[in-house]
Design a protein around this motif. Structure first.
Motif, short mmCIF file in Angstrom:
data_model
loop_
_atom_site.label_atom_id
_atom_site.label_comp_id
_atom_site.label_asym_id
_atom_site.label_seq_id
_atom_site.Cartn_x
_atom_site.Cartn_y
_atom_site.Cartn_z
N TYR A 1 0.65 -1.08 0.03
CA TYR A 1 -0.10 0.08 0.00
C TYR A 1 1.07 1.32 0.08
CZ TYR A 1 -3.26 -3.63 1.13
OH TYR A 1 -4.21 -4.68 1.12
N LEU A 2 2.03 1.23 -0.77
CA LEU A 2 2.97 2.28 -0.71
C LEU A 2 2.81 3.25 -1.73
CD1 LEU A 2 5.97 -0.20 -0.12
CD2 LEU A 2 4.81 1.04 1.60
N TYR A 3 3.25 4.46 -1.26
CA TYR A 3 3.31 5.57 -2.64
C TYR A 3 4.51 6.35 -2.14
CZ TYR A 3 2.18 9.75 -5.48
OH TYR A 3 2.37 10.54 -6.07
N GLY A 4 5.40 6.51 -3.19
CA GLY A 4 6.52 7.13 -3.03
C GLY A 4 6.55 8.73 -3.60
N LEU A 5 6.71 9.42 -2.66
CA LEU A 5 6.70 11.15 -2.95
C LEU A 5 7.58 11.51 -3.93
CD1 LEU A 5 5.63 12.62 0.44
CD2 LEU A 5 4.10 11.89 -1.42
N ASP A 6 7.33 12.60 -4.86
CA ASP A 6 8.35 12.98 -5.68
C ASP A 6 9.51 13.26 -5.13
OD1 ASP A 6 6.38 12.71 -7.82
OD2 ASP A 6 5.79 14.74 -7.58
N ASP A 7 9.79 13.57 -4.04
CA ASP A 7 11.17 13.91 -3.32
C ASP A 7 12.01 12.87 -3.28
OD1 ASP A 7 10.34 12.21 -1.13
OD2 ASP A 7 10.14 13.79 0.33
N GLY A 8 11.67 11.35 -3.70
CA GLY A 8 12.46 10.36 -3.66
C GLY A 8 12.94 9.79 -2.38
N LYS A 9 12.66 10.54 -1.17
CA LYS A 9 13.18 10.18 0.08
C LYS A 9 11.85 9.57 1.17
CE LYS A 9 14.13 14.72 1.41
NZ LYS A 9 15.04 15.68 1.72
N THR A 10 10.82 9.99 0.65
CA THR A 10 9.57 9.72 1.40
C THR A 10 8.63 8.75 0.81
OG1 THR A 10 9.85 11.94 2.14
CG2 THR A 10 8.01 10.73 3.03
N VAL A 11 8.30 7.59 1.66
CA VAL A 11 7.27 6.75 1.07
C VAL A 11 6.05 6.58 2.03
CG1 VAL A 11 6.67 4.30 0.54
CG2 VAL A 11 8.99 5.23 -0.12
N ILE A 12 5.13 6.82 1.52
CA ILE A 12 3.78 6.66 2.56
C ILE A 12 3.20 5.05 2.44
CG2 ILE A 12 1.42 7.43 2.97
CD1 ILE A 12 1.96 10.01 1.18
N ASP A 13 3.04 4.63 3.76
CA ASP A 13 2.78 3.29 4.06
C ASP A 13 1.30 3.58 4.23
OD1 ASP A 13 2.55 0.70 4.63
OD2 ASP A 13 3.85 0.90 6.34
N GLY A 14 0.65 3.30 3.19
CA GLY A 14 -0.93 3.77 2.94
C GLY A 14 -1.84 2.78 4.00
N HIS A 15 -2.64 3.87 4.68
CA HIS A 15 -3.59 3.48 5.68
C HIS A 15 -5.02 4.10 5.22
CE1 HIS A 15 -1.58 1.31 8.98
NE2 HIS A 15 -0.58 1.53 8.15
N GLY A 16 -6.11 3.41 5.22
CA GLY A 16 -7.33 4.12 5.01
C GLY A 16 -7.55 4.01 3.44
N ILE A 17 -8.74 4.60 3.14
CA ILE A 17 -9.69 4.18 1.98
C ILE A 17 -8.56 4.66 0.76
CG2 ILE A 17 -10.75 6.54 1.81
CD1 ILE A 17 -13.23 4.32 1.30
N GLY A 18 -7.76 5.83 1.00
CA GLY A 18 -6.93 6.15 -0.25
C GLY A 18 -6.11 5.30 -0.74
N ALA A 19 -5.63 4.30 0.27
CA ALA A 19 -4.57 3.39 -0.11
C ALA A 19 -5.23 2.12 -0.87
CB ALA A 19 -4.01 2.89 1.09
N TYR A 20 -6.46 2.09 -0.69
CA TYR A 20 -7.20 0.86 -1.36
C TYR A 20 -7.53 0.89 -2.88
CZ TYR A 20 -7.37 -2.25 2.40
OH TYR A 20 -7.03 -3.32 3.56
N LEU A 21 -7.22 1.89 -3.49
CA LEU A 21 -7.38 2.02 -4.93
C LEU A 21 -6.58 1.13 -5.67
CD1 LEU A 21 -8.66 4.71 -4.11
CD2 LEU A 21 -8.34 5.74 -6.25
N ASN A 22 -7.30 0.30 -6.74
CA ASN A 22 -6.48 -0.67 -7.42
C ASN A 22 -5.96 0.39 -8.59
OD1 ASN A 22 -6.67 -3.14 -6.35
ND2 ASN A 22 -8.97 -3.28 -6.83
#
Ligand SMILES: C[S@@+](CC[C@H](N)C(=O)[O-])C[C@H]1O[C@@H](n2cnc3c(N)ncnc32)[C@H](O)[C@@H]1O
Ligand SMILES: [Zn+2]
Length: 157
Positions: free
Chosen positions: A51-72
């Motif tokens: 459920y990961l999203y890498g931010l454009d800064d290249g050094k931060t990854v959001i470890d997704g929690h919640g509905i936003g991270a459930y999109l296919n």
């Protein structure tokens, strides 16, 4: 706007809107704890789903929690993720009808584990990796093949 998580024909569970959404609408934030790419690798290498999203800064990854991270993922998405002040939000790329599944193009990169796509779109590229990343992997494989061919050729005196 009301969002629900329910079974998806693409993969396990997905996010659906129960009401129409206008193009350009900011739908939901991709929330979660912030970790480094190294931590993400350590925690999730080999995981069947993440459920990961890498931010454009290249050094931060959001470890997704919640509905936003459930999109296919879809290769022909109706949503996109955009960053505003270092936060990631899901926006509608077009008008979306009530009952539609919300989908964005993951454009995965930086890995070579198989990531086959089952989005079912006529535009499906067969993988959740980005075109650019796939081209890079193909160039790498061609180089490796050429190198091993050269090594197996008899050496001339
Ligand atoms: C953020 S989760 C999406 C929610 C997931 N469907 C669930 O039920 O937990 C991301 C994972 O869903 C799967 N996935 C999402 N879109 C997919 C697609 N188009 N084709 C194949 N698998 C997909 C992959 O396993 C991916 O790692
Ligand atoms: Zn696809």
């Amino acid at each position: 706007m009301a969002l629900v998580v329910r079974p998806s024909r693409i993969h396990a569970a997905g996010v659906f809107t129960t009401t129409p959404v206008r193009k350009g609408t900011r739908i939901v934030e991709y929330c979660g704890p912030r970790i480094t790419p190294e931590e993400a690798d350590r925690l999730y290498t080999g995981a069947p789903r993440t459920y990961l999203y890498g931010l454009d800064d290249g050094k931060t990854v959001i470890d997704g929690h919640g509905i936003g991270a459930y999109l296919n993922h879809s290769c022909d998405p109706n949503c996109e993720v955009d960053e505003i002040k270092n936060r990631a939000f899901i926006f509608a790329l077009r008008d979306i009808g009530a009952g539609e599944e919300l989908l964005w193009d993951y454009n995965l990169y930086d890995d070579d584990d198989p990531a086959p796509c089952h989005c079912g779109s006529p535009k499906c590229r067969g993988t959740m990796y980005s075109r650019e990343w796939m081209a890079k992997l193909r160039r790498k494989a061609a180089k490796k093949k050429a190198k091993s061919k050269k090594q197996s050729e008899p050496q001339s005196a």
